[in-house]
Design a protein around this motif. Structure first.
Motif, mmCIF file in Angstrom:
data_model
loop_
_atom_site.group_PDB
_atom_site.id
_atom_site.type_symbol
_atom_site.label_atom_id
_atom_site.label_comp_id
_atom_site.label_asym_id
_atom_site.label_seq_id
_atom_site.Cartn_x
_atom_site.Cartn_y
_atom_site.Cartn_z
ATOM 1 N N GLY A 207 0.841 -1.198 0.000
ATOM 2 C CA GLY A 207 0.000 0.000 0.000
ATOM 3 C C GLY A 207 0.870 1.240 0.000
ATOM 4 O O GLY A 207 2.094 1.160 -0.140
ATOM 5 N N PRO A 208 0.223 2.414 0.133
ATOM 6 C CA PRO A 208 0.992 3.662 0.158
ATOM 7 C C PRO A 208 1.892 3.724 1.389
ATOM 8 O O PRO A 208 1.502 3.290 2.471
ATOM 9 N N ALA A 209 3.090 4.249 1.208
ATOM 10 C CA ALA A 209 3.991 4.446 2.343
ATOM 11 C C ALA A 209 3.334 5.383 3.347
ATOM 12 O O ALA A 209 2.661 6.344 2.969
ATOM 13 N N LYS A 210 3.534 5.105 4.626
ATOM 14 C CA LYS A 210 2.922 5.940 5.666
ATOM 15 C C LYS A 210 3.932 6.879 6.322
ATOM 16 O O LYS A 210 3.554 7.865 6.918
ATOM 17 N N ARG A 211 5.208 6.557 6.232
ATOM 18 C CA ARG A 211 6.219 7.349 6.946
ATOM 19 C C ARG A 211 7.085 8.095 5.941
ATOM 20 O O ARG A 211 8.257 7.813 5.758
ATOM 21 N N MET A 212 6.476 9.116 5.318
ATOM 22 C CA MET A 212 7.158 9.877 4.268
ATOM 23 C C MET A 212 7.996 10.992 4.875
ATOM 24 O O MET A 212 7.532 11.738 5.727
ATOM 25 N N ASP A 213 9.197 11.113 4.354
ATOM 26 C CA ASP A 213 10.162 12.015 4.974
ATOM 27 C C ASP A 213 10.982 12.730 3.890
ATOM 28 O O ASP A 213 10.999 12.330 2.726
ATOM 29 N N TYR A 214 11.639 13.795 4.301
ATOM 30 C CA TYR A 214 12.611 14.489 3.447
ATOM 31 C C TYR A 214 13.998 14.233 4.038
ATOM 32 O O TYR A 214 14.115 13.738 5.167
ATOM 33 N N GLU A 215 15.032 14.578 3.276
ATOM 34 C CA GLU A 215 16.394 14.612 3.831
ATOM 35 C C GLU A 215 17.109 15.854 3.312
ATOM 36 O O GLU A 215 17.182 16.081 2.112
ATOM 37 N N LEU A 216 17.643 16.618 4.224
ATOM 38 C CA LEU A 216 18.338 17.879 3.948
ATOM 39 C C LEU A 216 19.774 17.584 3.530
ATOM 40 O O LEU A 216 20.600 17.194 4.357
ATOM 41 N N GLU A 217 20.058 17.760 2.223
ATOM 42 C CA GLU A 217 21.399 17.436 1.731
ATOM 43 C C GLU A 217 21.926 18.525 0.812
ATOM 44 O O GLU A 217 21.167 19.333 0.274
ATOM 45 N N LEU A 218 23.220 18.505 0.620
ATOM 46 C CA LEU A 218 23.828 19.244 -0.474
ATOM 47 C C LEU A 218 24.151 18.269 -1.596
ATOM 48 O O LEU A 218 24.494 17.115 -1.344
ATOM 49 N N SER A 386 15.871 15.620 9.084
ATOM 50 C CA SER A 386 14.773 14.763 8.628
ATOM 51 C C SER A 386 13.698 14.714 9.706
ATOM 52 O O SER A 386 13.971 14.958 10.889
ATOM 53 N N LEU A 387 12.474 14.380 9.306
ATOM 54 C CA LEU A 387 11.404 14.221 10.295
ATOM 55 C C LEU A 387 11.655 13.006 11.182
ATOM 56 O O LEU A 387 11.322 13.017 12.366
ATOM 57 N N LEU A 388 12.247 11.963 10.607
ATOM 58 C CA LEU A 388 12.560 10.761 11.389
ATOM 59 C C LEU A 388 13.307 11.127 12.661
ATOM 60 O O LEU A 388 13.018 10.616 13.745
ATOM 61 N N GLU A 389 14.262 12.071 12.501
ATOM 62 C CA GLU A 389 15.032 12.491 13.666
ATOM 63 C C GLU A 389 14.247 13.486 14.529
ATOM 64 O O GLU A 389 14.217 13.371 15.752
ATOM 65 N N GLU A 392 11.729 11.795 16.571
ATOM 66 C CA GLU A 392 12.251 10.612 17.266
ATOM 67 C C GLU A 392 11.582 9.333 16.772
ATOM 68 O O GLU A 392 11.027 8.544 17.545
ATOM 69 N N GLY A 393 11.645 9.169 15.470
ATOM 70 C CA GLY A 393 11.105 7.949 14.875
ATOM 71 C C GLY A 393 9.592 7.924 14.800
ATOM 72 O O GLY A 393 8.985 6.858 14.712
ATOM 73 N N GLY A 394 8.978 9.103 14.832
ATOM 74 C CA GLY A 394 7.523 9.169 14.727
ATOM 75 C C GLY A 394 6.813 9.142 16.065
ATOM 76 O O GLY A 394 5.583 9.091 16.130
ATOM 77 N N LYS A 395 7.591 9.215 17.139
ATOM 78 C CA LYS A 395 6.975 9.111 18.472
ATOM 79 C C LYS A 395 6.581 10.466 19.056
ATOM 80 O O LYS A 395 5.732 10.544 19.926
ATOM 81 N N LYS A 396 7.233 11.554 18.588
ATOM 82 C CA LYS A 396 7.019 12.872 19.188
ATOM 83 C C LYS A 396 6.573 13.842 18.100
ATOM 84 O O LYS A 396 7.424 14.357 17.367
ATOM 85 N N PRO A 397 5.267 14.095 17.940
ATOM 86 C CA PRO A 397 4.814 14.957 16.833
ATOM 87 C C PRO A 397 5.424 16.355 16.928
ATOM 88 O O PRO A 397 5.671 16.878 18.020
ATOM 89 N N ARG A 406 2.721 17.468 12.816
ATOM 90 C CA ARG A 406 3.236 16.525 11.823
ATOM 91 C C ARG A 406 4.098 15.473 12.511
ATOM 92 O O ARG A 406 4.928 15.797 13.376
ATOM 93 N N VAL A 407 3.873 14.231 12.122
ATOM 94 C CA VAL A 407 4.785 13.159 12.508
ATOM 95 C C VAL A 407 5.645 12.857 11.279
ATOM 96 O O VAL A 407 6.844 13.016 11.287
ATOM 97 N N PHE A 408 4.976 12.458 10.179
ATOM 98 C CA PHE A 408 5.633 12.371 8.893
ATOM 99 C C PHE A 408 4.868 13.274 7.922
ATOM 100 O O PHE A 408 3.933 13.972 8.333
#
Lengths: 444, 444
Positions: A207-218, A386-389, A392-397, A406-408
């Motif tokens: 199904g559709p991914a539920k934990r969508m995130d970005y990553e800040l990169e150069l 990233s939102l993951l960080e 804290e892995g989706g535990k702390k909105p 936002r969580v993800f």
């Protein structure tokens, strides 16, 4: 390669393009980044442009009116072909002396008092009237993992008992990414479909991914490459780098957790990667170089990753910002909200080390190849890339100022990355921005 | 997509190129694989060719003498441009109906009794007088891991307590490889330099890799791609595949063991990958398709990886052979010695499942993209597709018939992969071979 300043870095320089002289403009005359552009909606071939203030200088048009006459490096058929191309690959492949001569020529003709002001005025297009393509044909894309803060934080979530692997402090960890799905700022992409295995069930679900995130990169664009079977020594590595851009490495964390062992991320990343249109040259960033060092408690780099100039000026002082604009903010006309602010100075490995490591086994790089720096999280939790960080892995909105949480990422969210180098009293060397928007999943 | 036979598969067909009619010839008239070639040492542009017996039919030359007149799919500027190109990308992008019409036309004009025999005779070059380039510009290269026997054997060596990871039977595991270092048969490459960490020491060391290995794979060339954000359904996947070739995924096992966590193999693989010049079309392999099934004890594939034609004919009966020629054998004039024989029928995942999985998240494929099948080890130990497996991780040397032993590859060793589909009483659909030679490490 020693970083040297020259007349193009003079803080007092002002351009006859008045918008370039304004405080906090991303594109003063000391910057002069490259992109490919065309008039919005024109369906014309893309052309190489140089940002100056809120304008774009049309490089082939400027060349056609002899703006670069008198520079021996900027003559001949190769240069003319490179300037008239629809991507920057040709110019990238001409090498550092050509890039440097072009920067000097551009700086001189765009300065206040230039005799060519009248002629070149006709070669400008307002950025507001432009659209952009990928600046180069990207043959191969490699993503590194150079923030130890990111690696440790993510490692804790994926491997609680073993967050930072034993190789991290020795090897500039990287892996191959997908070149075909890289897009330029403004990219919209659907929430990817795929397999995930929630911890509560025995079998994976589709199904559709539920934990969508970005990553800040150069992003790091390679200029001149190396032949297969040869290596680029770390002290020469920067002469092979054309410049830097912003890069958002979109990630589906739930897909990543299920698929990544043992061969690394695949479908969790390759549905889209977005970069900024503007590439800031290393020469423009010369005033913002920092000494690089390794804590005495950590292993020192192996000789092929070490050198005098790596130590003297291997790091970059580049501020990196993440902003989020939710659909509710768009409806309300509210500006995007900052989620975090970090700095490339925190990178555990330098650009030169990434290039030297990538080629030490004889792997060949080509002009236009792209390296990602990896998520640039800083040491403080609020500097996470990233939102993951951040959650804290989706535990702390995350609490947003308009009352949303936002969580993800949610459908319709736009994430914007910005970057700039700046010192008090000096013009700002800006990267512009890279924006991308998550669309709902396609119907199955 | 249902596999269908037509007049081009007729076992009785014979060619006026007599060498094509010989027993065990790789390239009978039922095969008709594609490559790009030129006369050896000519420095002319490469041209598209079709193998017939021990000859190459020059495709643009045949087109120029109207060999394909009368086929509506083989007219017009797009077809002419594709045939006259220096790579197969254009022809790949034209799609299955064009490939099929071209195969039919080629089969008819190369048959005994063809009215064009006299004209086309002038369009032949002996393969012995040819040299080859990569058949396509490879935009992106992805390597899969579809042999459960290989995954289990390698897993035991890298993770003794956890050989086959829980995702293996659900996910066609794959990762992105390096496109720039892919070369065509005959590639020579230096033993790579890099970091390894022998188990007996505390810190990694830098130097030449000691555990050099090959991997026996098939390469899968994508024909028509898909737009970013769309998926290729499993039942349509084969119409997007142009054909198969042989692929050797050279691997430095000691570098791989140290670097691969958490993002997968990188420098252990990207110094070289070698493929055969000839691409055998799926249509040529139609008589050698097998039913695919999943043991009842194993998880059945999720719906996006399952379908009637997957079950009916998803597998291929292709024999795959590894041969080694050591420097001593070369000096003695001894032929290469077989190390193992395997079959693509043992693959845990099908070609169609690889394509469907790769795109299910919206990732886009382009004409000329290459997928590796992963090492095709069979269930028996002697069917292993790598030295790592044959020597049980370097513990059990291989005894060669000339008295030499091998644990891993030694400098000067040439590894040759061959592949063919064959049934009693039928012509052999051969892949030719892919050879590659390990040179000593460069001086540091």
């Amino acid at each position: 390669m020693t970083v040297q300043l020259n007349e193009t870095h003079d803080l007092q320089l002002r351009s006859w393009v008045q918008s370039a002289n304004q405080l906090n403009c991303d594109f003063p005359i000391q910057n002069l980044p490259f992109a490919v552009f065309r008039r919005k909606g024109s369906h014309q071939p893309y052309r190489i442009g140089v940002a100056i203030g809120d304008q774009i200088l049309d490089l082939p048009a400027a060349h056609a009116v002899h703006a670069f006459a008198g520079y021996t490096e900027l003559q001949g058929g190769h240069f003319t072909a490179a300037v008239n191309a629809q991507t920057l690959n040709g110019l990238m492949g001409l090498g550092a002396p050509v890039w440097s001569a072009l920067r000097l020529a551009l700086s001189r003709v765009l300065r206040e008092g230039s005799a060519l002001q009248g002629t070149l005025h006709a070669c400008l297009l307002p950025q507001a009237q432009a659209e952009y393509a990928l600046p180069a044909h990207i043959g191969d894309y490699t993503d590194f993992y150079t923030s130890i803060h990111h690696a440790t934080a993510v490692g804790k979530l994926f491997r609680p008992d073993n967050p930072l692997l034993p190789n991290y402090k020795w090897v500039p960890i990287g892996y191959h990414g997908r070149a075909s799905s890289i897009g330029v700022s403004g990219q919209e992409f659907h929430r990817p479909l795929g397999q995930t295995k929630p911890p509560t069930v025995e079998e994976p679900v589709f199904g559709p991914a539920k934990r969508m995130d970005y990553e800040l990169e150069l992003g790091i664009f390679i200029g001149q490459g190396n032949a297969l079977g040869t290596a680029i020594p770390v002290e020469q590595a920067e002469s092979h780098v054309f410049g830097l851009c912003l890069l958002n490495d979109w990630s589906a964390r739930d897909m990543q957790a299920w698929e990544y062992q043992p061969l690394g991320p695949f479908l969790a990343k390759n549905f889209a990667t977005t970069i900024s249109p503007w590439i800031v040259t290393l020469e423009a960033l010369a005033p913002y170089r920092l000494a690089w060092h390794r804590d005495a408690a950590d292993p020192q780099p192996l000789p092929y990753l070490d050198g005098e100039s790596v130590r003297a000026s291997g790091s970059f002082d580049i501020q990196l910002e993440v902003l989020l604009q939710t659909p509710a903010m768009k409806t309300a006309g509210t500006a995007a909200e900052r989620l975090s602010l970090s700095n490339f100075r925190h990178s555990y490995w330098t650009v030169s080390q990434m290039v030297a490591h990538h080629t030490v086994n004889g792997c060949n790089l080509h002009a236009g190849d792209l390296l990602g720096s990896g998520t640039q999280s800083g040491p403080a939790p609020e500097e996470a890339g990233s939102l993951l960080e951040l959650t804290e892995g989706g535990k702390k909105p995350l609490q947003l100022s308009n009352g949303e949480q936002r969580v993800f990422m949610e459908d319709g969210d736009t994430v914007i990355l910005r970057g700039w180098a700046h010192k008090e009293g000096a013009p700002r060397i800006g990267f512009g921005e890279v924006a991308g928007t998550l669309l709902p999943a396609r119907q199955i």
